[in-house]
Design a protein around this motif. Structure first.
Motif, short mmCIF file in Angstrom:
data_model
loop_
_atom_site.label_atom_id
_atom_site.label_comp_id
_atom_site.label_asym_id
_atom_site.label_seq_id
_atom_site.Cartn_x
_atom_site.Cartn_y
_atom_site.Cartn_z
N UNK A 33 2.95 8.13 -11.88
CA UNK A 33 2.53 7.12 -12.86
C UNK A 33 3.08 5.75 -12.51
N UNK A 34 3.35 5.57 -11.25
CA UNK A 34 3.91 4.30 -10.79
C UNK A 34 2.82 3.22 -10.77
N UNK A 35 3.25 2.00 -11.03
CA UNK A 35 2.34 0.87 -10.96
C UNK A 35 2.33 0.33 -9.53
N UNK A 36 1.21 0.50 -8.86
CA UNK A 36 1.10 0.06 -7.46
C UNK A 36 -0.18 -0.73 -7.27
N UNK A 37 -0.26 -1.45 -6.16
CA UNK A 37 -1.44 -2.25 -5.88
C UNK A 37 -2.54 -1.42 -5.20
N UNK A 69 0.87 -1.18 0.00
CA UNK A 69 0.00 0.00 0.00
C UNK A 69 0.90 1.22 0.00
N UNK A 70 0.72 2.09 -0.98
CA UNK A 70 1.49 3.33 -1.06
C UNK A 70 0.76 4.42 -0.27
N UNK A 71 1.42 4.95 0.76
CA UNK A 71 0.85 6.03 1.57
C UNK A 71 1.27 7.36 0.97
N UNK A 72 0.31 8.12 0.49
CA UNK A 72 0.57 9.35 -0.25
C UNK A 72 -0.27 10.49 0.32
N UNK A 73 0.08 10.96 1.54
CA UNK A 73 -0.76 11.95 2.21
C UNK A 73 -0.85 13.29 1.49
#
Length: 232
Positions: A215-219, A205-209
């Motif tokens: 454009x990253x490939x993340x779940x 999980x990418x935390x992006x406050x």
């Protein structure tokens, strides 16, 4: 949503609010040492902007094993103030040491940290996976009342590998008695947390406050920790 058995967290910039805690300490040092007197138009705003840039650059080098922990710690303030036009012989001695003594004791965490961890604690064993220095991570966690939520605090110094190397994640799995498929990693850094989890075949999980566009490939991506209650 896939069912997990264990949850892994980064610490700095994910739970412990590094920017807020660091800024408060830097403001104290700036005022105490009257750093505004060292150069023309040397405002705190310029100082914190340059510190943020230099610190990020040095941590990138450290994570790649291109500089040592001591080089990172000892060169930060000299590089910052030199970049701002301050003569080396005018730079106050001990700034780096004072920063290291004060900053781990700062208590601030991200919004909804405790509510989220209270929810997760009864459902999952949890571990911290961090490249932060061994001797200060436990102080940070105690100061911010995070210690009791986590079964393990795995530092890169303890594991012998820095994120994104899969070795630090494999070490964490061994401690937990877990498989990669049973875990999910939450962190703010593409380079260390997300790429590291991918290398270890752990979901993430990418935390992006700050809702930074990418454009990253993340779940999975969240902007507030409380969103984990919907995912887990």
């Amino acid at each position: 949503m896939k069912k997990y058995k264990y949850v892994l967290f980064d610490l700095d910039h994910t739970l412990w609010d590094f920017e807020k805690n660091s800024t408060l300490v830097l403001e104290q040092l700036f005022t105490t040492h009257k750093l505004h007197q060292l150069g023309n138009d040397l405002s705190f705003e310029r100082f914190i902007e340059e510190y943020t840039k230099v610190n990020h650059q040095l941590w990138q080098l450290y994570n790649k094993d291109e500089i040592s922990k001591e080089e990172l710690r000892d060169s930060r303030f000299e590089k910052v103030l030199t970049n701002l036009g301050v003569e080396p012989d005018r730079i106050p001695q001990g700034l780096g040491l004072q920063y290291l003594e004060k900053s781990p004791h700062m208590p601030h965490v991200f919004p909804n940290t405790y509510e989220t961890l209270d929810y997760l604690k009864g459902r999952y064993p949890m571990a911290i996976v961090t490249n932060g220095f061994e001797e200060v991570q436990h102080i940070k966690m105690a100061s911010s009342k995070l210690t009791d939520y986590f079964k393990y605090v795995v530092t890169s110094e303890l594991a012998g590998y820095k994120k994104p190397h899969k070795g630090i994640f494999n070490h964490t799995l061994e401690l937990l008695g877990a498989t990669a498929e049973e875990c999910i990693m939450i962190g703010d850094s593409f380079e260390s947390d997300i790429e590291g989890a991918k290398k270890a075949k752990i979901d993430h999980v990418y935390f992006n406050p700050n809702k930074i566009k990418h454009r990253k490939k993340i779940q999975h991506e969240i902007h507030n920790l409380i969103e984990l209650k919907e995912l887990l």
